[in-house]
Enzyme design. Structure first.
Site, PDB file in Angstrom:
ATOM      1  N   ASP A 140      -1.608  -0.943  -3.868  1.00  0.00           N
ATOM      2  CA  ASP A 140      -1.994  -0.090  -4.876  1.00  0.00           C
ATOM      3  C   ASP A 140      -0.888  -0.062  -6.076  1.00  0.00           C
ATOM      4  OD1 ASP A 140      -0.319   1.772  -3.658  1.00  0.00           O
ATOM      5  OD2 ASP A 140      -1.845   2.461  -2.742  1.00  0.00           O
ATOM      6  N   GLU A 199      -4.326 -17.708 -20.793  1.00  0.00           N
ATOM      7  CA  GLU A 199      -4.802 -18.699 -19.816  1.00  0.00           C
ATOM      8  C   GLU A 199      -5.923 -19.473 -20.296  1.00  0.00           C
ATOM      9  OE1 GLU A 199      -6.945 -18.978 -15.668  1.00  0.00           O
ATOM     10  OE2 GLU A 199      -7.627 -17.791 -17.243  1.00  0.00           O
ATOM     11  N   ASP A 219      -7.122 -13.515 -19.999  1.00  0.00           N
ATOM     12  CA  ASP A 219      -7.516 -14.487 -19.129  1.00  0.00           C
ATOM     13  C   ASP A 219      -8.669 -15.276 -19.623  1.00  0.00           C
ATOM     14  OD1 ASP A 219      -8.342 -14.835 -16.066  1.00  0.00           O
ATOM     15  OD2 ASP A 219     -10.222 -14.172 -16.822  1.00  0.00           O
ATOM     16  N   GLY A 250      -6.214  -2.029   0.121  1.00  0.00           N
ATOM     17  CA  GLY A 250      -5.702  -1.020   0.104  1.00  0.00           C
ATOM     18  C   GLY A 250      -4.595  -0.922  -0.804  1.00  0.00           C
ATOM     19  N   ASN A 255      -5.660   6.598  -1.242  1.00  0.00           N
ATOM     20  CA  ASN A 255      -6.732   5.851  -2.172  1.00  0.00           C
ATOM     21  C   ASN A 255      -7.326   4.430  -1.822  1.00  0.00           C
ATOM     22  OD1 ASN A 255      -4.840   3.998  -2.539  1.00  0.00           O
ATOM     23  ND2 ASN A 255      -4.038   4.677  -4.432  1.00  0.00           N
ATOM     24  N   ASP A 256      -7.255   4.163  -0.631  1.00  0.00           N
ATOM     25  CA  ASP A 256      -7.739   2.884  -0.236  1.00  0.00           C
ATOM     26  C   ASP A 256      -9.201   2.684  -0.493  1.00  0.00           C
ATOM     27  OD1 ASP A 256      -5.396   2.585   0.573  1.00  0.00           O
ATOM     28  OD2 ASP A 256      -5.775   2.206   2.692  1.00  0.00           O
ATOM     29  N   ASN A 280       0.837  -1.257   0.095  1.00  0.00           N
ATOM     30  CA  ASN A 280      -0.008   0.033  -0.040  1.00  0.00           C
ATOM     31  C   ASN A 280       0.769   1.270  -0.143  1.00  0.00           C
ATOM     32  OD1 ASN A 280      -2.015   1.901   0.341  1.00  0.00           O
ATOM     33  ND2 ASN A 280      -2.846   1.052   2.272  1.00  0.00           N
TER      34      ASN A 280
HETATM   35 CA   LIG Z   1      -3.739   2.570  -1.220  1.00  0.00          CA
END
Ligand SMILES: [Ca+2]
Ligand SMILES: [Ca+2]
Length: 620
Positions: free
Chosen positions: A164, A366, A337, A162, A141-142, A136
């Site tokens: 990033d 994948e 994906d 959180g 920005n969490d 984090n």
């Molecule tokens: Ca964050």
């Protein structure tokens, strides 16, 4: 209207005081691109824009409006635009009826294919991480009150934590020190989804696989600016970046589902219908159409609408976005994906168009396949079959499962390390097996140290194979410090936070002082192998020769004109004595072997590898 970190354009109405939001996908493009015919999707709540089929024009030299289409949902216009070689970069405008919308052209980056978009190959070591769970770097920005899941909670394994992109950026030196060359993130695209019910739990989209806006990086990861910054800083340190892409589905709160341009963009079922998950249905000569369609069109979960990739407008939308994202951010590889659930002609077209624009880009897919044949089916292969896939490399599940067998089973005719031998022997079906991504575990699997009963000795076998078998190795975050757990009760257990990634964490395992003795041993072992590999032509681009497993001892060589590396894994009960005659084809001319991790040097004539030992040795 809330402020979103996306390409949103405020369009002032010509009369009156109201404003309406108009969004153009994409809001900008580049000059000098091979893809110069675009379908701009204009989405607007300004009824004047879509009340009747409007006239769209451009007064900018080189920007030619070819055609305007109203989609079934009249809040959308599809504007076909050609960008001629004479078009100049700049902030241009398109005229729609009495309105104007901005449309910017930027110059294509002249360093494409040089210092950015460099591609990923077998000389690289990739490190797969989940940004929300790694570090984090920006606690501000969490969480955002205007997003559907507006809380971060590290005490809840199913919630966002959180982590990033800034957290990753702050640790670039950790990767270069470890010998990693390439970072692969689980998706960074916006997932503005509430917590969804899966099983008996409420899950957040912390993993990133629930897109709600293709053109925006999730604000909780730092948004588009953080991603651009991270890619640039990583490149400056010689690190490459792989973006995780999903074409199969979207999150149920994506506007493609909530306000669909056309309801044919999503595969429709009378009630929730999941896919059968059987990759065989696409290659099986005896498969029923029903099973095939169910596989390709079923919804992965009730909250992941399945995209109808055979719809030409949607296909163009996604391809244009994929090209946009490569040029916009400059990353080096695409991991795709849920490949086996997608419309096959679409996949080939996507890959071809990406490579036409960016010949140096790498894509690998994948398609979680349980057999080597199925694995090879989804990439360039040597099969004589009606549909040929064109993807460059597969995430090599069959080799991964073979390595698990090698570590967890006693050696037998078709068990244990013989599974690796047998799997590699089938490499003739791939056009280029060196392009496969090889791995021991990932975010969807039990962590490898737990799979092998926390047996350090077997861990060394696995790390040896990962770093020396053919292909592009991928290390899952925390494997180097022996993070463990089974996917029990859910995969959240194998996606725990990297200790030390959050301010105030009681232990910091990014640093040696935070690791216990075995964790440090593992870190050093991984690092020694990774660093040796990085400078080893034999391991990265050399050829492979493997020998029949004898008495539980599996021996293979990686070699070229400059270097020979011998890998011995003695899974049997007896000491392995190198028999000069059996292995002479690769050992003749050499007298000594240096263990690349310990530095110990052995006389080849008397080399003995004790039971349970796995050694990587450079021959001298
Ligand atoms: Ca964050
Ligand atoms: Ca599908």
């Amino acid at each position: 209207m809330h402020l979103r970190n996306k390409i949103a354009i405020l369009l002032s109405l010509a009369i009156g005081t109201a404003t309406a939001q108009t969004t153009v996908y994409p809001a900008h493009w580049w000059t000098g691109m091979r893809h110069h015919s675009l379908k701009l999707l204009v989405r607007s709540h300004d009824s004047a824009l879509y009340a009747k089929a409007p006239r769209v024009s451009s007064s900018t030299p080189g920007i030619v409006v070819r055609k305007v289409e109203t989609l079934r949902n009249h809040r959308y216009l599809q504007v076909h635009v050609d960008i001629a070689p004479s078009a100049r970069p700049g902030r241009h405008q398109l005229r729609i009826g009495s309105r104007t919308i901005p449309f910017e052209l930027k110059p294509k980056d002249p360093t494409d294919g040089k210092s950015r978009i460099r591609g990923v190959d077998s000389r690289d070591l990739t490190y797969l991480l989940m940004p929300d769970r790694f570090a984090n770097g920006d606690p501000a920005n969490d969480a955002f009150p205007d997003l559907r899941d507006n809380q971060a909670d590290r005490n809840n394994k199913f919630a966002r934590h959180g982590g990033d992109l800034k957290g990753v950026e702050d640790r670039l030196d950790y990767f270069t020190d470890l010998g990693v060359t390439t970072l692969w993130f689980t998706p960074v695209t916006e997932n503005d989804m509430p917590r969804m019910h899966e099983g008996q739990w409420d899950m957040a989209g912390y993993h990133g696989y629930w897109f709600t806006e293709h053109y925006a990086v999730d604000r909780r990861l730092g948004g588009n600016n953080a991603y651009r910054s991270l890619v640039e800083k990583a490149h400056a340190k010689g690190l490459k970046i792989i973006q995780d892409a999903i074409y199969n589905h979207i999150g149920i709160h994506h506007w493609i589902q909530t306000d669909p341009p056309d309801n044919a963009w999503v595969n429709q079922w009378p009630s929730f219908t999941g896919p059968n998950h059987r990759e065989e249905t696409l290659m099986d000569p005896y498969a029923s159409r029903n099973d095939r369609e169910n596989m390709v069109k079923g919804w992965f979960t009730p909250h992941l609408p399945d995209l109808n990739l055979s719809n030409p407008d949607l296909a163009d939308y996604l391809i244009q976005h994929a090209i946009w994202s490569v040029e916009e951010f400059g990353f080096d590889g695409f991991r795709i994906d849920t490949y086996k659930y997608c419309d096959e002609p679409f996949l080939n077209r996507m890959n071809a168009e990406l490579l036409r624009e960016f010949p140096t880009l790498t894509t690998f897919v994948e398609a979680w396949a349980n057999t080597t044949v199925a694995n090879a089916y989804y990439v360039r292969n040597n099969f004589d079959i009606p549909f040929k896939h064109n993807a460059q490399g597969a995430i090599d599940f069959s080799l991964c499962f073979a390595c698990h067998a090698g570590m967890t089973q006693s050696p037998g005719w078709t068990d244990g390390v013989n599974r690796i031998y047998m799997t590699l022997a089938q490499d003739f079906i791939y056009k280029d097996p060196l392009k496969n991504c090889i791995f021991l575990d990932n975010h969807d699997m039990d962590r490898i140290f737990s799979t092998i009963g926390e047996d350090w000795n077997k861990m060394t076998w696995g790390l040896n194979w990962l770093m020396t078998l053919r292909g592009i190795p991928q290390l899952y975050y925390g494997t180097e410090i022996l993070m463990k757990n089974f996917k029990n009760p859910t995969d959240a257990e194998v996606r725990l936070d990297f200790p030390g990634g959050w301010p105030g964490d009681p232990v910091d395992k990014f640093k040696a002082s935070g690791r216990n003795t075995l964790e440090e041993k593992s870190f050093q072992y991984t690092r020694a192998l990774a660093r040796f590999r990085r400078s080893s032509s034999a391991l990265t681009t050399g050829r492979t020769m493997q020998y029949v497993v004898r008495d539980g001892a599996y021996v293979y060589f990686r070699y070229d004109d400059r270097q020979t590396v011998m890998v011995v894994t003695n899974t049997g009960r007896n000491a392995f004595k190198l028999d000069g005659k059996t292995y002479a084809e690769r050992t003749s001319g050499f007298t000594r072997a240096r263990n690349v991790v310990t530095g110990d040097v052995y006389d080849l004539a008397t080399l003995t590898v004790p039971p349970g030992a796995g050694w990587v040795m450079e021959l001298k």
